[in-house]
Write a protein that holds these residues in place. Sequence first.
Motif, PDB file in Angstrom:
ATOM      1  N   ASP A  44      39.776  43.330  45.626  1.00  0.00           N
ATOM      2  CA  ASP A  44      40.730  42.527  44.858  1.00  0.00           C
ATOM      3  C   ASP A  44      40.594  41.037  45.180  1.00  0.00           C
ATOM      4  OD1 ASP A  44      41.759  44.727  43.564  1.00  0.00           O
ATOM      5  OD2 ASP A  44      43.332  45.075  45.040  1.00  0.00           O
ATOM      6  N   ALA A  63      37.808  39.558  46.136  1.00  0.00           N
ATOM      7  CA  ALA A  63      36.552  39.100  45.523  1.00  0.00           C
ATOM      8  C   ALA A  63      36.704  38.911  44.018  1.00  0.00           C
ATOM      9  CB  ALA A  63      35.431  40.101  45.808  1.00  0.00           C
ATOM     10  N   ALA A  64      37.608  39.675  43.385  1.00  0.00           N
ATOM     11  CA  ALA A  64      37.774  39.612  41.932  1.00  0.00           C
ATOM     12  C   ALA A  64      38.758  38.523  41.499  1.00  0.00           C
ATOM     13  CB  ALA A  64      38.254  40.962  41.399  1.00  0.00           C
ATOM     14  N   GLN A  88      40.251  35.266  40.336  1.00  0.00           N
ATOM     15  CA  GLN A  88      39.573  34.151  39.656  1.00  0.00           C
ATOM     16  C   GLN A  88      39.668  32.850  40.447  1.00  0.00           C
ATOM     17  OE1 GLN A  88      37.723  35.078  37.060  1.00  0.00           O
ATOM     18  NE2 GLN A  88      36.805  33.037  36.972  1.00  0.00           N
ATOM     19  N   ARG A  90      36.992  33.058  43.059  1.00  0.00           N
ATOM     20  CA  ARG A  90      35.654  32.941  42.474  1.00  0.00           C
ATOM     21  C   ARG A  90      35.334  31.502  42.081  1.00  0.00           C
ATOM     22  NH1 ARG A  90      36.250  37.733  38.175  1.00  0.00           N
ATOM     23  NH2 ARG A  90      34.161  37.144  37.437  1.00  0.00           N
ATOM     24  N   GLU A  91      36.346  30.730  41.669  1.00  0.00           N
ATOM     25  CA  GLU A  91      36.090  29.356  41.240  1.00  0.00           C
ATOM     26  C   GLU A  91      36.213  28.344  42.372  1.00  0.00           C
ATOM     27  OE1 GLU A  91      38.584  28.664  37.841  1.00  0.00           O
ATOM     28  OE2 GLU A  91      37.493  30.172  36.662  1.00  0.00           O
ATOM     29  N   ALA A 149      33.974  34.916  47.747  1.00  0.00           N
ATOM     30  CA  ALA A 149      33.720  36.030  46.827  1.00  0.00           C
ATOM     31  C   ALA A 149      32.315  36.591  47.061  1.00  0.00           C
ATOM     32  CB  ALA A 149      33.882  35.569  45.378  1.00  0.00           C
ATOM     33  N   ARG A 173      41.283  54.484  41.880  1.00  0.00           N
ATOM     34  CA  ARG A 173      40.203  53.647  42.425  1.00  0.00           C
ATOM     35  C   ARG A 173      39.257  54.499  43.258  1.00  0.00           C
ATOM     36  NH1 ARG A 173      42.423  47.792  43.425  1.00  0.00           N
ATOM     37  NH2 ARG A 173      40.966  47.812  45.160  1.00  0.00           N
ATOM     38  N   GLY A 196      36.600  43.196  34.455  1.00  0.00           N
ATOM     39  CA  GLY A 196      35.896  41.925  34.660  1.00  0.00           C
ATOM     40  C   GLY A 196      35.586  41.608  36.112  1.00  0.00           C
ATOM     41  N   ALA A 197      35.681  42.602  36.995  1.00  0.00           N
ATOM     42  CA  ALA A 197      35.409  42.357  38.416  1.00  0.00           C
ATOM     43  C   ALA A 197      33.924  42.053  38.621  1.00  0.00           C
ATOM     44  CB  ALA A 197      35.820  43.578  39.243  1.00  0.00           C
ATOM     45  N   PRO A 198      33.606  41.064  39.452  1.00  0.00           N
ATOM     46  CA  PRO A 198      32.198  40.705  39.667  1.00  0.00           C
ATOM     47  C   PRO A 198      31.530  41.634  40.677  1.00  0.00           C
ATOM     48  CG  PRO A 198      33.584  39.302  41.013  1.00  0.00           C
ATOM     49  CD  PRO A 198      34.515  40.215  40.249  1.00  0.00           C
ATOM     50  N   VAL A 226      29.302  33.649  40.420  1.00  0.00           N
ATOM     51  CA  VAL A 226      30.282  34.699  40.704  1.00  0.00           C
ATOM     52  C   VAL A 226      31.562  34.537  39.879  1.00  0.00           C
ATOM     53  CG1 VAL A 226      31.421  33.565  42.673  1.00  0.00           C
ATOM     54  CG2 VAL A 226      31.203  36.069  42.638  1.00  0.00           C
ATOM     55  N   ALA A 227      31.810  33.317  39.368  1.00  0.00           N
ATOM     56  CA  ALA A 227      33.028  33.075  38.573  1.00  0.00           C
ATOM     57  C   ALA A 227      32.855  33.548  37.123  1.00  0.00           C
ATOM     58  CB  ALA A 227      33.398  31.595  38.606  1.00  0.00           C
TER      59      ALA A 227
END
Lengths: 334, 183
Positions: free
Chosen positions: A76, A78-79, A81, A84-85, A91, B70, B135-137, B144-145
């Motif tokens: 969670d 790592a996901a 946003q 990530r930005e 991430a 999950r 949309g999880a990377p 990665v974004a």
Amino acid sequence: MKPFAYGKPATTAEAVLAVAAEPSAMFLAGGTNLVDHLKLGVARPDRLVDVTGLMSTEIRDDEGGLVIGAGVRNSDLAADQRVREQYPVLAEALLSGASPQLRNMATVGGNPLQRTRCVYFQDVTTPCNKRSPGSGCSALGGYTRHHAILGASDQCVATHPSDMAVAMAMLDARVHVIGPSGERTLPFTDLHRLPGEHPERDTVLEHGELITDITLPATAWSRRSAYRKVRDRASYAFALVSVAVGLSISDGVIEEIRIAFGGVAHKPWRAERAEQVLRGARPSDESFRAAADAELADATALDGLDGGNAFKIPLAARTLTAVLRDLTAEERDR
Amino acid sequence: MRPGETETRPETAGAVRTIALRVDGTAHRLTVDSRRTLLDLLREQIGDYSAKKGCDHGQCGACTVLLDGRRVLSCLTLALSCDGTEVTTAAGLAKDGELHALQQSFVDHDGFQCGYCTPGQICSAAGLLTEFGDGAPSHVTKPVADTPQWTDEEISERMSGNLCRCGAYAGIVAAVREAGEQR
């Protein structure tokens, strides 16, 4: 597996008291490392205090930074946003660790407290100063491919396995802890310790202390950041060497920079000497090499049955240089 | 050990508690030893042999199940911590005698040889489809974004927690790709 009592307290205060009251009691979070250690006989607690469902699973903004609850799952985080930005290094580090199933289980509070994957530590039939203080170190003269080149002692040459922790150390994260004598906050770089004479102690936490949150500062250099991990297979393996870097550039020179290595030491290795060489320097292969040389000047290779780990010293230097080249591609080409 | 206490407790003296959970839609109420893993609970107490015991140390993925939707490793999950949860195994993905799209595509693409890793692969793939849909990377999502793209590279990386010693990976990637495209 040795028998143990199991409890799921209603509050963190109760959980802390339950562990503090019993010398061999342990907290259970995601369990990805601890449950394996119960099976291997590496961990022999009389009581497990399950803190999943108790710890915060929230990631919230705080003065431009982020406060991450200890119960947030690695997947969670790592996901997210914002991560990530604003903190791509984090991430990337999280996503390079373990497997999707394990990342769904592992938590932010538990991940930094996972123990070394040194094979001798995990094999209870072999001497190990980290597992049984004073018994000796089987890694010395053994298989050393995954062992330390920096900060080791003659008692222990194990490395810390967490990828997330390397990114956290680089990001100037802060760790919030609750324990039997109250709450405290410490820099993430102070959480883990070098082996010295007491390799059995991985961190500075006292028995009964529990991580509640980790805070990331709001910075410009965290946005331009990256994590690179070198390992024996493309995925689902621990690092031989990993590098986390974040930097900002102003007027063609490096303004701010943070660097940390993984897979090379008993703790996430914050590379302050390399940072000092690069702060104010123009990004170039020459300055990158000088930074790597400064940081690795004291690196020591181990002999071993597998040919030793001398290869990790140039590998660490080249991995650092490669990440720096990627992050400064625009400026160097100009 | 507490002061004055000696180690005389027999090996069977683990804490025993009663938990309630649902497995593949069926409610269970079971008395469980604290040392019991979810994998052993499924196989030895419930008699559900869908999840397989491979390495039993979190390294192979054969025991993968969906816990509250999950994907997780049931060999590293203590059963007592599953009180109140919903567990889905590969067997539970089929509905009313109809194979799940993933089960059918594994058959169509020969996504197995000995088949031992298959229930874990299918549960893992089911988790993958949800995570990708959210949309999880992954490690191969660059930058990665960005929103991840539906590529074989993404599927392989996301299935890397499940090891197959027969080497049926090519069929597995094709099966997951087809099931994902049908969604």
